[in-house]
Design an enzyme around this catalytic site. Structure first.
Site, PDB file in Angstrom:
ATOM      1  N   ARG A 101       0.765  -1.067   0.031  1.00 12.48           N
ATOM      2  CA  ARG A 101      -0.037   0.021   0.222  1.00 12.48           C
ATOM      3  C   ARG A 101       0.955   1.256  -0.121  1.00 12.48           C
ATOM      4  O   ARG A 101       1.727   1.456   0.919  1.00 12.48           O
ATOM      5  CB  ARG A 101      -0.753   0.129   1.164  1.00 12.48           C
ATOM      6  N   HIS A 128      -7.432   0.593  -6.562  1.00  9.55           N
ATOM      7  CA  HIS A 128      -7.645  -0.076  -5.423  1.00  9.55           C
ATOM      8  C   HIS A 128      -8.107  -1.415  -5.717  1.00  9.55           C
ATOM      9  O   HIS A 128      -9.369  -1.516  -5.610  1.00  9.55           O
ATOM     10  CB  HIS A 128      -8.271   0.603  -4.325  1.00  9.55           C
ATOM     11  N   GLN A 131     -10.051  -4.045  -3.611  1.00  8.18           N
ATOM     12  CA  GLN A 131     -11.368  -3.783  -2.689  1.00  8.18           C
ATOM     13  C   GLN A 131     -12.461  -3.796  -3.931  1.00  8.18           C
ATOM     14  O   GLN A 131     -13.750  -4.196  -3.519  1.00  8.18           O
ATOM     15  CB  GLN A 131     -11.365  -2.052  -2.490  1.00  8.18           C
ATOM     16  N   ASP A 219     -17.067   7.098  -1.852  1.00  9.13           N
ATOM     17  CA  ASP A 219     -15.676   6.961  -0.976  1.00  9.13           C
ATOM     18  C   ASP A 219     -15.660   8.413  -0.380  1.00  9.13           C
ATOM     19  O   ASP A 219     -16.419   9.255  -0.893  1.00  9.13           O
ATOM     20  CB  ASP A 219     -14.816   6.504  -2.047  1.00  9.13           C
ATOM     21  N   CYS A 259     -16.326   1.649   0.363  1.00  3.46           N
ATOM     22  CA  CYS A 259     -15.281   0.771   0.843  1.00  3.46           C
ATOM     23  C   CYS A 259     -14.776   0.668   1.949  1.00  3.46           C
ATOM     24  O   CYS A 259     -14.032   0.110   2.622  1.00  3.46           O
ATOM     25  CB  CYS A 259     -14.129   1.151  -0.083  1.00  3.46           C
ATOM     26  N   ARG A 287     -13.397  -8.789   1.445  1.00  2.34           N
ATOM     27  CA  ARG A 287     -12.037  -8.443   1.245  1.00  2.34           C
ATOM     28  C   ARG A 287     -11.422  -9.811   1.699  1.00  2.34           C
ATOM     29  O   ARG A 287     -10.325 -10.322   0.973  1.00  2.34           O
ATOM     30  CB  ARG A 287     -11.433  -7.273   2.063  1.00  2.34           C
TER      31      ARG A 287
HETATM   32  N1  NVA Z   1      -9.960   6.497  -1.518  1.00  2.00           N
HETATM   33  C1  NVA Z   1      -9.618   6.014  -0.282  1.00  2.00           C
HETATM   34  C2  NVA Z   1      -9.881   4.757  -0.198  1.00  2.00           C
HETATM   35  C3  NVA Z   1      -9.604   4.121   1.239  1.00  2.00           C
HETATM   36  C4  NVA Z   1      -9.679   2.739   1.443  1.00  2.00           C
HETATM   37  C5  NVA Z   1      -8.274   6.456  -0.189  1.00  2.00           C
HETATM   38  O1  NVA Z   1      -7.221   6.371  -0.772  1.00  2.00           O
HETATM   39  O2  NVA Z   1      -7.916   6.931   1.134  1.00  2.00           O
HETATM   40  N1   CP Z   2     -11.263  -0.363   2.111  1.00  3.75           N
HETATM   41  C1   CP Z   2     -10.222  -0.281   2.713  1.00  3.75           C
HETATM   42  O1   CP Z   2      -9.170  -0.645   2.115  1.00  3.75           O
HETATM   43  O2   CP Z   2      -9.751   0.080   4.160  1.00  3.75           O
HETATM   44  P1   CP Z   2      -8.445   0.101   4.807  1.00  3.75           P
HETATM   45  O3   CP Z   2      -7.923   1.294   4.539  1.00  3.75           O
HETATM   46  O4   CP Z   2      -8.829   0.044   6.280  1.00  3.75           O
HETATM   47  O5   CP Z   2      -7.488  -1.020   4.486  1.00  3.75           O
END
Ligand code: NVA
Ligand code: CP
Length: 300
Positions: A101, A128, A131, A219, A259, A287
């Site tokens: 990540r 992502h 997800q 989101d 998500c 997930r």
């Molecule tokens: N768009 C959000 C998704 C979190 C799971 C982010 O990148 O923070």
């Molecule tokens: N939806 C998702 O990826 O959640 P986290 O940021 O908690 O991993």
């Protein structure tokens, strides 16, 4: 093989992953042990926070008989500037796969280029995929599949929106995106999807996007890494919300996806997330199951 974005898989491969995820979920619910990844190790590199991604990948590996090693950027040499390509080559000698990540998508692309083990995208600024696979699995469970469905995306044209556009292009469902002018999904992702003949539309209003939709999806207005833009975004995104009014415009049996984590009162109301249309807890649980399918496919 890597999973850096949804388009790394074909429609039939995605279908196989979803089928395998559903099977693996059923096996777990019935208490049948399944450990095809015995002795395998997955490295987890997190340069951003996480609840779902970390816990679901760790549980998935343990339940499949394997192990994980959690690395945060601050506790490794990555945080002190060791080149990604060096980290990738070194880690390849220790583990059977790496989930990352991070921020820029080019970081994970470089890691994958130098890694000799499979690399899985646990979220970048651009995509992502894990997800969206869980989302597709959830829709499949509830509605039998995505064929003929209209999915609406409300809000930021972010990493989730980009992965949803790729999913629409590959799986062939209708996707309507309502986003403020300067916050549309990535131009290259959109152009790629259009070239593939995707049924993706950028709508002028939330009402247009949600009208007759089977799935309402949103989101946060400010993603991780955009904290400084939050005040400005709260102003720009006002009205880009899933609430009782948007639900009235959608199909009667429309389902709501998010998500998570959610900001209740911003992109979604408490009523919508807690209400009968919401599938967000099932979506979050999936997930675990769909990532097991991904891990089995890539690591076995
Ligand atoms: N768009 C959000 C998704 C979190 C799971 C982010 O990148 O923070
Ligand atoms: N939806 C998702 O990826 O959640 P986290 O940021 O908690 O991993």
């Amino acid at each position: 093989m890597d999973l850096l974005k949804i388009s790394d898989f074909s429609a039939s491969e995605i279908f196989e992953l979803i089928t395998s995820g559903i099977r693996t979920k059923d096996r777990l619910k019935r208490g049948i042990p399944y450990t095809p990844l015995e002795g395998k190790v997955l490295g987890l590199i997190f340069e951003k926070p996480s609840t779902r991604t970390r816990v679901s990948f760790e549980s998935a590996m343990y339940q499949l008989g394997g192990h994980t090693i959690f690395l945060s950027s601050t506790s490794t040499q990555i945080g002190r500037g060791e080149p990604i390509k060096d980290t990738a080559r070194v880690m390849s000698g220790y583990v059977d796969g790496v989930m990352i990540r991070t921020f820029g998508h080019e970081i994970i692309e470089e890691f994958a280029e130098y890694s000799s083990v499979p690399v899985i995208n646990g979220l970048t600024d651009m995509h992502h995929p894990c997800q969206v696979l869980a989302d597709v699995m959830t829709i499949t469970e509830r509605k039998g599949g995505l064929e003929g469905l209209k999915v609406a995306w409300i809000g930021d044209g972010n990493n989730m929106a980009n992965s949803w556009i790729e999913a629409a292009a590959i799986l062939g469902f209708e996707l309507s995106v309502a986003c403020p002018d300067k916050y549309c999904p990535d131009e290259d992702v959109l152009a790629w999807a259009m070239e593939k003949g995707a049924n993706v539309k950028i709508c002028v209003s939330v009402a247009e996007a949600v009208k007759g939709a089977d799935v309402l999806n949103t989101d946060v207005w400010a993603s991780m890494g955009q904290e400084e833009e939050r005040a400005e975004r709260i102003k720009v995104f006002a009205g880009y919300q899933i609430n009782a009014d948007t639900l009235k415009l959608a199909k009667k049996d429309a389902m709501v996806l998010h998500c998570l984590p959610a900001h209740r009162g911003e992109e979604i109301t408490d009523e919508a997330i807690e209400g009968p249309h919401s599938a967000v807890w099932q979506q979050a649980e999936n997930r675990l199951h769909v990532q097991k399918a991904v891990l089995e496919r890539l690591l076995k």
